[in-house]
Design an enzyme around this catalytic site. Structure first.
Site, PDB file in Angstrom:
ATOM      1  N   ARG A  57       0.841  -1.180   0.061  1.00  0.00           N
ATOM      2  CA  ARG A  57       0.025  -0.071   0.021  1.00  0.00           C
ATOM      3  C   ARG A  57       0.888   1.148   0.164  1.00  0.00           C
ATOM      4  O   ARG A  57       0.488   2.348  -0.494  1.00  0.00           O
ATOM      5  CB  ARG A  57      -0.722  -0.080   1.042  1.00  0.00           C
ATOM      6  N   TYR A  72     -17.874  13.193 -15.995  1.00  0.00           N
ATOM      7  CA  TYR A  72     -18.191  12.155 -15.672  1.00  0.00           C
ATOM      8  C   TYR A  72     -19.372  12.219 -14.524  1.00  0.00           C
ATOM      9  O   TYR A  72     -18.936  12.680 -13.558  1.00  0.00           O
ATOM     10  CB  TYR A  72     -17.042  11.094 -15.524  1.00  0.00           C
ATOM     11  N   ASP A  95      -8.673  16.316 -15.779  1.00  0.00           N
ATOM     12  CA  ASP A  95      -9.170  14.680 -16.114  1.00  0.00           C
ATOM     13  C   ASP A  95      -8.770  14.741 -17.697  1.00  0.00           C
ATOM     14  O   ASP A  95      -9.627  14.972 -18.421  1.00  0.00           O
ATOM     15  CB  ASP A  95     -10.211  14.518 -15.912  1.00  0.00           C
ATOM     16  N   LYS A 111      -9.566   3.283 -19.208  1.00  0.00           N
ATOM     17  CA  LYS A 111     -10.024   3.717 -20.655  1.00  0.00           C
ATOM     18  C   LYS A 111      -8.858   3.338 -21.716  1.00  0.00           C
ATOM     19  O   LYS A 111      -8.225   2.266 -21.662  1.00  0.00           O
ATOM     20  CB  LYS A 111     -10.514   5.034 -20.737  1.00  0.00           C
TER      21      LYS A 111
HETATM   22  N1  LCS Z   1     -12.880  10.054 -15.518  1.00  0.00           N
HETATM   23  C1  LCS Z   1     -13.474   9.884 -16.725  1.00  0.00           C
HETATM   24  C2  LCS Z   1     -13.510  11.086 -17.684  1.00  0.00           C
HETATM   25  C3  LCS Z   1     -14.279   9.086 -16.995  1.00  0.00           C
HETATM   26  O1  LCS Z   1     -14.970   8.773 -18.047  1.00  0.00           O
HETATM   27  C4  LCS Z   1     -14.462   7.991 -15.651  1.00  0.00           C
HETATM   28  C5  LCS Z   1     -15.292   6.734 -15.946  1.00  0.00           C
HETATM   29  C6  LCS Z   1     -13.767   8.240 -14.587  1.00  0.00           C
HETATM   30  C7  LCS Z   1     -13.233   9.412 -14.603  1.00  0.00           C
HETATM   31  C8  LCS Z   1     -13.834   7.277 -13.488  1.00  0.00           C
HETATM   32  O2  LCS Z   1     -13.105   6.049 -13.727  1.00  0.00           O
HETATM   33  P1  LCS Z   1     -13.157   4.572 -13.157  1.00  0.00           P
HETATM   34  O3  LCS Z   1     -13.450   4.826 -11.544  1.00  0.00           O
HETATM   35  O4  LCS Z   1     -14.551   4.066 -13.740  1.00  0.00           O
HETATM   36  O5  LCS Z   1     -11.942   3.811 -13.607  1.00  0.00           O
HETATM   37  N2  LCS Z   1     -16.004   6.780 -17.147  1.00  0.00           N
HETATM   38  C9  LCS Z   1     -17.054   5.680 -17.510  1.00  0.00           C
HETATM   39  C10 LCS Z   1     -17.663   5.792 -18.484  1.00  0.00           C
HETATM   40  O6  LCS Z   1     -17.754   6.938 -19.144  1.00  0.00           O
HETATM   41  N3  LCS Z   1     -18.566   4.935 -18.679  1.00  0.00           N
HETATM   42  O7  LCS Z   1     -18.182   3.818 -17.583  1.00  0.00           O
HETATM   43  C11 LCS Z   1     -17.272   4.587 -16.766  1.00  0.00           C
END
Ligand code: LCS
Length: 402
Positions: A60, A113, A185, A210
């Site tokens: 951690r 998001y 972001d 992603k």
């Molecule tokens: N930031 C952006 C721009 C995102 O699109 C997402 C997730 C996150 C942060 C959060 O990331 P995660 O915790 O899921 O790794 N976006 C998603 C979407 O557009 N569809 O499903 C998840």
């Protein structure tokens, strides 16, 4: 460091990060699947905990495989250091909780998001942190939202799911003028297409679920700071909150990153063709894609990004019903949330990724009921076009041509 600033992006993604395996010469970083690390004696253990010995103690608090990934992404983003997190939301929440305190205020992009905005509006309020979400593509709106206690400007560009573009450099100037930090972001662009730290951001974060990982098989995040002070502050909070990354997860993401340039450039070339094709289709009412001259921030995207990316949003005739018919009719594209993988995904943000936002907020942010979001993958353009064509054939004919 095995990459150099002189390297072209496609070379850098292949080589960024530390020497993979100096001990045995392996060309891939080994997976140090160990939760803890032994000490020769109590003095060595004490020296590690006191920071006098750079060795590892407990996963951690740091792990060689995770560290390799952190160094790799820090090099790609041209930052001081990286901190890998268990998910993208762990990166978002850790940044908020590290850089904001009770009484502070954050100005953010309205079309972020959904859960990012939900975190600020539903949960951070319990800790005395206020937020205002505005259309950050309008710099005057950002300026108007700034208060004496504004400590952070939080930008998502391109924004999820409207694909609106914010002027990162202009937000950097505003942040510096009011003594706030600029956090970006960069999930939708990846460091292949956009370098927020170079444009004046203090901190950049990603959902590595992603593009960076790219294969729809890992959930992960990362935070890269431009300077040591921000990095140290965030690291202390991350290690205490505990949303850190597992070494196996880190190894998978590192493997994905090696093909980032290939995947992003391939998907983007297809997205450019698909967006143009959609724009000319009689049943398509509107298309939001920064590569189209009709996109309101087309010129800004050209100046700020190395390419318009592979995310498209659009609406078809018949509004919400038309969108539903279209989404339910695709055969090759996969109906699923998430993005940035090798397979093309299609989804309906108003009822899925952004359903947690109140309808009024969604509408104000441009997340309309008819908005269809497509994450273009690495399939052949012709196959994706044919899939859209057959799905559009099932959508009602526009009233004007009846
Ligand atoms: N930031 C952006 C721009 C995102 O699109 C997402 C997730 C996150 C942060 C959060 O990331 P995660 O915790 O899921 O790794 N976006 C998603 C979407 O557009 N569809 O499903 C998840």
């Amino acid at each position: 460091m095995t990459s150099s600033p002189k390297m072209r992006p496609e070379t850098k993604v292949v080589h960024a990060g530390p020497e993979p395996d100096p001990l045995h010469g392996g060309v891939s970083v080994p997976i140090y699947q160990s939760s803890t690390f032994s000490f020769q004696n109590t003095d060595e253990g004490a020296a590690r905990f006191a920071g006098r010995d750079p060795g590892y103690m407990y996963t951690r608090l740091g792990n060689p495989t995770t560290h390799a990934l952190e160094q790799c992404v820090a090099e790609l983003e041209e930052g001081y250091g990286g901190l890998a997190t268990a998910s993208g939301m762990a990166a978002v929440s850790t940044v908020f909780l590290s850089l904001l305190s009770a009484g502070d205020h954050v100005v953010g992009t309205d079309a972020v998001y959904g859960p990012t905005r939900g975190l600020a509006e539903k949960h951070l309020t319990r800790f005395g942190i206020e937020s205002t979400f505005v259309p950050t593509e309008d710099i005057a709106a950002v300026r108007r939202a700034i208060r004496p206690n504004t400590k952070m400007i939080y930008v998502e560009s391109p924004a999820n799911p409207t694909i609106k573009i914010t002027d990162i450099a202009a937000c950097g100037h505003l942040a510096r003028d009011c003594g706030a930090l600029l956090v970006v972001d960069n999930t939708f662009s990846s460091p292949i297409l956009q370098k927020p730290l170079r444009l004046g951001a203090d901190v950049v974060l990603h959902s590595m679920t992603k593009y960076l990982n790219g294969h729809s098989d890992v959930v992960a995040g990362i935070i890269v700071s431009s300077n040591r002070e921000a990095h140290t502050r965030i690291e202390g909070v991350l290690r205490s909150l505990g949303g850190t990354m597992d070494p196996h997860q880190a190894w998978l993401v590192l493997r994905g990153i090696r093909t980032l340039s290939l995947r992003v450039n391939r998907a983007m070339a297809t997205a450019e063709k698909l967006a143009t094709w959609l724009d000319a289709h009689p049943k398509v009412e509107w298309v939001s894609y920064p590569g189209l001259a009709s996109h309101p921030q087309h010129d800004l995207a050209k100046a700020q990004m190395a390419g318009p990316g592979a995310m498209i949003s659009f609406g078809v005739t018949g509004g919400f019903e038309g969108a539903k018919t279209m989404i339910d009719s695709v055969e090759l594209m996969v109906l699923a949330v998430s993005l940035g993988g090798i397979e093309t995904l299609i989804e309906h943000p108003a009822s899925m990724t952004h359903a947690s936002l109140p309808r009024e907020e969604r509408m104000e942010a441009g997340i309309r009921d008819d908005l269809i979001r497509v994450s273009v993958g690495c399939e052949a353009f012709e196959d994706l076009r044919d899939d859209l064509e057959q799905a559009l054939a099932k959508v009602a004919i526009p009233a004007t041509s009846r």
